[in-house]
Design a protein around this motif. Structure first.
Motif, PDB file in Angstrom:
ATOM      1  N   GLY A   5      36.963  51.467  46.214  1.00 31.93           N
ATOM      2  CA  GLY A   5      35.515  51.423  46.081  1.00 31.93           C
ATOM      3  C   GLY A   5      35.007  51.623  44.665  1.00 31.93           C
ATOM      4  O   GLY A   5      33.828  51.933  44.460  1.00 31.93           O
ATOM      5  N   LEU A   6      35.877  51.422  43.672  1.00 24.04           N
ATOM      6  CA  LEU A   6      35.479  51.642  42.281  1.00 24.04           C
ATOM      7  C   LEU A   6      34.910  50.384  41.626  1.00 24.04           C
ATOM      8  O   LEU A   6      34.257  50.465  40.587  1.00 24.04           O
ATOM      9  N   ILE A   7      35.174  49.214  42.218  1.00 27.47           N
ATOM     10  CA  ILE A   7      34.583  47.965  41.738  1.00 27.47           C
ATOM     11  C   ILE A   7      34.148  47.150  42.948  1.00 27.47           C
ATOM     12  O   ILE A   7      34.620  47.370  44.071  1.00 27.47           O
ATOM     13  N   SER A   8      33.250  46.202  42.713  1.00 28.61           N
ATOM     14  CA  SER A   8      32.761  45.357  43.806  1.00 28.61           C
ATOM     15  C   SER A   8      33.648  44.128  43.960  1.00 28.61           C
ATOM     16  O   SER A   8      34.453  43.805  43.076  1.00 28.61           O
ATOM     17  N   ASN A   9      33.471  43.422  45.064  1.00 22.16           N
ATOM     18  CA  ASN A   9      34.238  42.206  45.303  1.00 22.16           C
ATOM     19  C   ASN A   9      33.898  41.140  44.266  1.00 22.16           C
ATOM     20  O   ASN A   9      34.776  40.394  43.805  1.00 22.16           O
ATOM     21  N   ALA A  10      32.618  41.067  43.888  1.00 22.92           N
ATOM     22  CA  ALA A  10      32.200  40.081  42.884  1.00 22.92           C
ATOM     23  C   ALA A  10      32.864  40.373  41.538  1.00 22.92           C
ATOM     24  O   ALA A  10      33.297  39.451  40.826  1.00 22.92           O
ATOM     25  N   GLN A  11      32.952  41.645  41.183  1.00 21.64           N
ATOM     26  CA  GLN A  11      33.603  42.020  39.920  1.00 21.64           C
ATOM     27  C   GLN A  11      35.096  41.693  39.960  1.00 21.64           C
ATOM     28  O   GLN A  11      35.664  41.236  38.965  1.00 21.64           O
ATOM     29  N   LEU A  12      35.715  41.914  41.120  1.00 18.40           N
ATOM     30  CA  LEU A  12      37.141  41.608  41.256  1.00 18.40           C
ATOM     31  C   LEU A  12      37.391  40.110  41.125  1.00 18.40           C
ATOM     32  O   LEU A  12      38.331  39.685  40.437  1.00 18.40           O
TER      33      LEU A  12
ATOM     34  N   ILE B 108      40.673  43.615  31.487  1.00 19.32           N
ATOM     35  CA  ILE B 108      39.516  42.731  31.676  1.00 19.32           C
ATOM     36  C   ILE B 108      38.360  43.489  32.323  1.00 19.32           C
ATOM     37  O   ILE B 108      37.198  43.339  31.923  1.00 19.32           O
ATOM     38  N   LEU B 109      38.666  44.312  33.314  1.00 20.59           N
ATOM     39  CA  LEU B 109      37.621  45.080  33.990  1.00 20.59           C
ATOM     40  C   LEU B 109      36.927  46.043  33.027  1.00 20.59           C
ATOM     41  O   LEU B 109      35.713  46.259  33.116  1.00 20.59           O
ATOM     42  N   VAL B 110      37.695  46.603  32.096  1.00 21.66           N
ATOM     43  CA  VAL B 110      37.097  47.486  31.091  1.00 21.66           C
ATOM     44  C   VAL B 110      36.202  46.676  30.157  1.00 21.66           C
ATOM     45  O   VAL B 110      35.085  47.094  29.824  1.00 21.66           O
ATOM     46  N   GLU B 111      36.675  45.501  29.728  1.00 16.94           N
ATOM     47  CA  GLU B 111      35.878  44.643  28.850  1.00 16.94           C
ATOM     48  C   GLU B 111      34.602  44.172  29.537  1.00 16.94           C
ATOM     49  O   GLU B 111      33.560  44.010  28.890  1.00 16.94           O
ATOM     50  N   MET B 112      34.676  43.950  30.859  1.00 25.61           N
ATOM     51  CA  MET B 112      33.502  43.529  31.627  1.00 25.61           C
ATOM     52  C   MET B 112      32.502  44.663  31.815  1.00 25.61           C
ATOM     53  O   MET B 112      31.330  44.423  32.115  1.00 25.61           O
ATOM     54  N   GLY B 113      32.975  45.896  31.661  1.00 31.53           N
ATOM     55  CA  GLY B 113      32.113  47.040  31.922  1.00 31.53           C
ATOM     56  C   GLY B 113      32.114  47.450  33.381  1.00 31.53           C
ATOM     57  O   GLY B 113      31.300  48.285  33.800  1.00 31.53           O
TER      58      GLY B 113
ATOM     59  N   GLY C 216      38.225  55.513  30.760  1.00 28.66           N
ATOM     60  CA  GLY C 216      38.553  56.801  31.365  1.00 28.66           C
ATOM     61  C   GLY C 216      38.821  56.700  32.852  1.00 28.66           C
ATOM     62  O   GLY C 216      39.748  57.322  33.373  1.00 28.66           O
ATOM     63  N   VAL C 217      38.011  55.904  33.555  1.00 26.07           N
ATOM     64  CA  VAL C 217      38.198  55.725  34.999  1.00 26.07           C
ATOM     65  C   VAL C 217      39.520  55.028  35.277  1.00 26.07           C
ATOM     66  O   VAL C 217      40.280  55.417  36.176  1.00 26.07           O
ATOM     67  N   LYS C 218      39.804  53.985  34.503  1.00 29.16           N
ATOM     68  CA  LYS C 218      41.065  53.261  34.693  1.00 29.16           C
ATOM     69  C   LYS C 218      42.259  54.175  34.453  1.00 29.16           C
ATOM     70  O   LYS C 218      43.211  54.209  35.247  1.00 29.16           O
ATOM     71  N   MET C 219      42.221  54.945  33.356  1.00 27.48           N
ATOM     72  CA  MET C 219      43.325  55.838  33.030  1.00 27.48           C
ATOM     73  C   MET C 219      43.478  56.931  34.082  1.00 27.48           C
ATOM     74  O   MET C 219      44.589  57.282  34.483  1.00 27.48           O
ATOM     75  N   SER C 220      42.352  57.459  34.542  1.00 32.08           N
ATOM     76  CA  SER C 220      42.396  58.520  35.546  1.00 32.08           C
ATOM     77  C   SER C 220      42.977  58.006  36.856  1.00 32.08           C
ATOM     78  O   SER C 220      43.756  58.702  37.526  1.00 32.08           O
TER      79      SER C 220
END
Length: 251
Positions: A18-25, A42-47, A52-56
């Motif tokens: 639940g950390l990203i939406s289907n559209a973002q994926l 890519i998700l980090v570049e997209m915002g 930090g969230v990705k690393m965590s």
């Protein structure tokens, strides 16, 4: 140990949590096919997520250890395990050997295809760890220049270096002593008296003076030759500084 997630990539895992939406994926998947970058990057570049969230997520959910590469000197021997082109393509860097295992800092260790290729290349056990994209980018700069480029530079500079080396050698071995002898002979009465037996200015030839003069000249030439060799041929590798202790990841 990292938790096994089958064939899911990091984007699928983040969506399932639940950390990203289907559209973002879907958008990230599209950009990944176009660029070949890791989907997490890519998700980090997209915002869609922060670094930090990705690393965590990688650290807490998948169990990967975090390592800080800031100001970390990497042993040049470790860099030889993974080609620079491969490291740059998959955004990873070998960090150190630990109990005969190569520690590799990666942007996304969950990518199984990259891990399989990496294991085939390295040939030793691998311990994947995570690090920030900025730290990996900085660490990649520690790779030495390509050997072909080094050899091209050496070939281009070699003739000039040889000429300079010979000129320097002949000047210090012969030119400088002759200049000093002329100056001393003109300025110093003591030296002129010492050289009188050789120059035949009112004195008989002295074999001792001649012998010691030639001996001194020969020793001087040998010394200059050795110094010249050290200056133009000296090469060596710097001993890398000890690796600093790992720092805990801060979100």
């Amino acid at each position: 140990m990292a938790e096994k997630w089958g064939t899911e990539n990091l984007g699928d895992m983040l969506f399932r949590e639940g950390l990203i939406s289907n559209a973002q994926l879907e958008e990230a998947d599209k950009r990944q096919k176009e660029s070949g970058k890791f989907i997490g990057q890519i998700l980090v570049e997209m915002g869609a997520v922060t670094e930090g969230v990705k690393m965590s997520f990688l650290r807490k959910k998948l169990g990967y250890d975090y390592i800080s590469l800031e100001n970390k000197q990497i042993d040049p021997l470790c860099l030889t395990y993974i080609p620079k082109s491969f490291a740059e393509k998959f955004h990873l860097v070998p960090v150190k050997m630990e109990n005969r295992t190569l520690v590799v800092a990666m942007d996304d260790p969950s990518d199984l295809s990259v891990m399989d290729n990496l294991k085939a290349i390295v040939g030793v056990p691998i311990k994947p760890v995570i690090s920030t994209s900025a730290d990996i980018d900085a660490a990649l700069k520690q790779y030495p220049e390509q050997e072909e480029e080094k050899q091209a530079v050496r070939r281009a500079a070699s003739p000039l270096i040889k000429i300079i080396r010979r000129l320097v050698f002949f000047f210090f071995a012969f030119g400088l002593p002759i200049i000093l002898v002329i100056i001393l002979y003109q300025k110093s009465e003591v030296f002129k008296e010492f050289m009188r037996p050789i120059t035949h200015e009112g004195g008989s030839f002295s074999f001792d003076v001649f012998f010691y003069t030639m001996l001194g000249g020969s020793l001087w030439i040998i010394i200059v030759y050795e110094i010249n060799s050290l200056v133009f041929e000296k090469s060596g590798k710097e001993i890398p500084e000890p690796l600093p202790a790992e720092e805990p990841f801060k979100e």
